[in-house]
Design an enzyme around this catalytic site. Structure first.
Site, mmCIF file in Angstrom:
data_model
loop_
_atom_site.group_PDB
_atom_site.id
_atom_site.type_symbol
_atom_site.label_atom_id
_atom_site.label_comp_id
_atom_site.label_asym_id
_atom_site.label_seq_id
_atom_site.Cartn_x
_atom_site.Cartn_y
_atom_site.Cartn_z
ATOM 1 N N SER A 32 -20.585 -11.840 -9.467
ATOM 2 C CA SER A 32 -21.662 -11.492 -8.552
ATOM 3 C C SER A 32 -22.943 -12.244 -8.904
ATOM 4 O O SER A 32 -22.950 -13.478 -8.889
ATOM 5 C CB SER A 32 -21.865 -9.975 -8.563
ATOM 6 N N ASP A 39 -14.851 -7.807 0.423
ATOM 7 C CA ASP A 39 -16.065 -7.645 -0.387
ATOM 8 C C ASP A 39 -17.202 -7.184 0.525
ATOM 9 O O ASP A 39 -17.610 -7.903 1.435
ATOM 10 C CB ASP A 39 -16.422 -8.974 -1.057
ATOM 11 N N HIS A 80 -15.718 -5.592 -4.044
ATOM 12 C CA HIS A 80 -16.627 -6.434 -4.822
ATOM 13 C C HIS A 80 -16.391 -6.357 -6.329
ATOM 14 O O HIS A 80 -16.594 -7.336 -7.030
ATOM 15 C CB HIS A 80 -18.068 -6.020 -4.513
#
Length: 362
Positions: free
Chosen positions: A210, A297, A336
């Site tokens: 991320s 995601d 995610h």
């Protein structure tokens, strides 16, 4: 349809009016209209302007370092969150920032006598015979957060060494003002420390997740300019740059169609050097790159991972040995955070590590 975002509060008010007793309808209608107008002006006017002019709010929303989870974790005892064969230690960067970190032993060393001192653990790194992974986390939480621990345990089960750390103002690292330059400087220092400690005994891989993909890409681009390169880079759930991530983030949906969105929301990040332009940095990275992204995601849309892959592929000539991407079907429901649970992930990692190692030795 997009213009509906301007009148959502007013439509909600109309729905409320229908259920109000007729006797009080007139008074309630006037009151509700006033409340709706005020809410509209606050949500679509005042709050965005406050955000535009507040660097501190921009940083807090981007880094979310104030979201500390797990809440009661003692980072000096990694075993409390299910990490075995690990030591807690601290590094002091060139900028005099204390960085909290863990070193986790590979599975094959857990059956022997686990070293007790920092010197013993560092000797293990200096004589590593198995790949070493440096993990760089995303925003919020710390190095002991649940999905991160799951990934460490996967690395350990694959018989890899693991080092993970918290950037400044995360976990038990020094509470120093956050900036892109700051977290990149912290990461660059840790990468250099690890490469020197391993000293070529084993291949070193960087794994960013991320926001950590933006941090790792920037740090490795800077190191590449100095001729310093790890064996490979994994980018899990990455975005191509912060402008597109801000635009595509679910929280931005109610605002992004408004005419002032880019000026109010996006431009301040760039003007304050909170850019994380991975699509530019990845063109400077010399080591092989593996991008991992789930179609479902909900934080960093899959399309942004594709944009990053395309930018890298176009620059590097679509060299399949340099840039790879694994698309994870939405049917797995990994979103995610939980690519670490993808059943094919161990094979993906091992194949990439093996190929990167062969490329580095030929």
């Amino acid at each position: 349809m997009r213009s509906n975002y301007y009148i959502l509060p007013l439509l909600a008010a109309v729905v409320l009016f229908i259920s109000i007793d007729n006797f009080y309808f007139g008074v309630s209608l006037l009151w509700t209209m006033k409340v709706s107008i005020v809410l509209y002006l606050v949500i679509f006017g005042l709050l965005p302007l406050i955000f535009h002019y507040s660097y501190d709010i921009q940083r807090k929303i981007l880094f979310l370092n104030f979201v500390y989870w797990p809440r009661d974790i003692n980072l000096s005892k990694p075993e409390e969150v299910g990490v075995v064969g690990a030591r807690n230690f601290y590094l002091k960067t060139h900028q005099d920032v204390k960085i909290g970190a863990w070193q986790i032993l590979p599975q094959s060393l857990l059956n022997s006598t686990i070293p007790m001192t920092d010197e013993d653990y560092e000797a293990v790194l200096s004589n590593a015979e198995r790949p070493v992974f440096l993990y760089m986390h995303g925003n919020s939480g710390n190095r002991g957060s649940g999905h991160r621990v799951e990934l460490y345990n996967l690395f350990q089960s694959l018989d890899y060494h693991v080092v993970c750390f918290d950037y400044r103002s995360y976990g038990d690292s020094d509470n120093v003002e956050l900036s892109e330059y700051g977290v990149v400087a912290d990461s660059k220092y840790v990468i250099e420390w690890l490469l020197k400690k391993v000293n070529g005994a084993a291949p070193v891989f960087i794994w960013g997740h991320s926001l950590g993909t933006g941090v790792s890409s920037h740090a490795l681009a800077l190191l590449a300019e100095e001729g310093i390169n790890p064996a490979g880079l994994f980018l899990e759930s990455p975005f191509n740059n912060i402008a597109d991530e801000l635009t595509e983030h679910p929280f931005a949906r109610i605002f992004r169609h408004l005419p002032w969105f880019h000026w109010v929301i996006v431009e301040p990040f760039y003007n304050n050097n909170l850019r994380f332009e991975s699509d530019k940095h990845i063109t400077k990275i010399k080591c092989p790159v593996m991008i991992l992204h789930a179609e479902d995601d909900g934080v960093v849309p899959f399309s942004l991972g594709e944009k990053l892959y395309n930018a890298a592929s176009q620059y590097h000539g679509n060299d399949s040995n340099r840039i790879k991407m694994s698309r994870i079907d939405s049917s797995y429901g990994l979103g995610h955070k939980y690519i670490c649970r993808y059943k094919e992930l161990p094979n993906i990692i091992q194949t990439f590590v093996s190929q990167a190692f062969r490329n580095n030795t030929t």
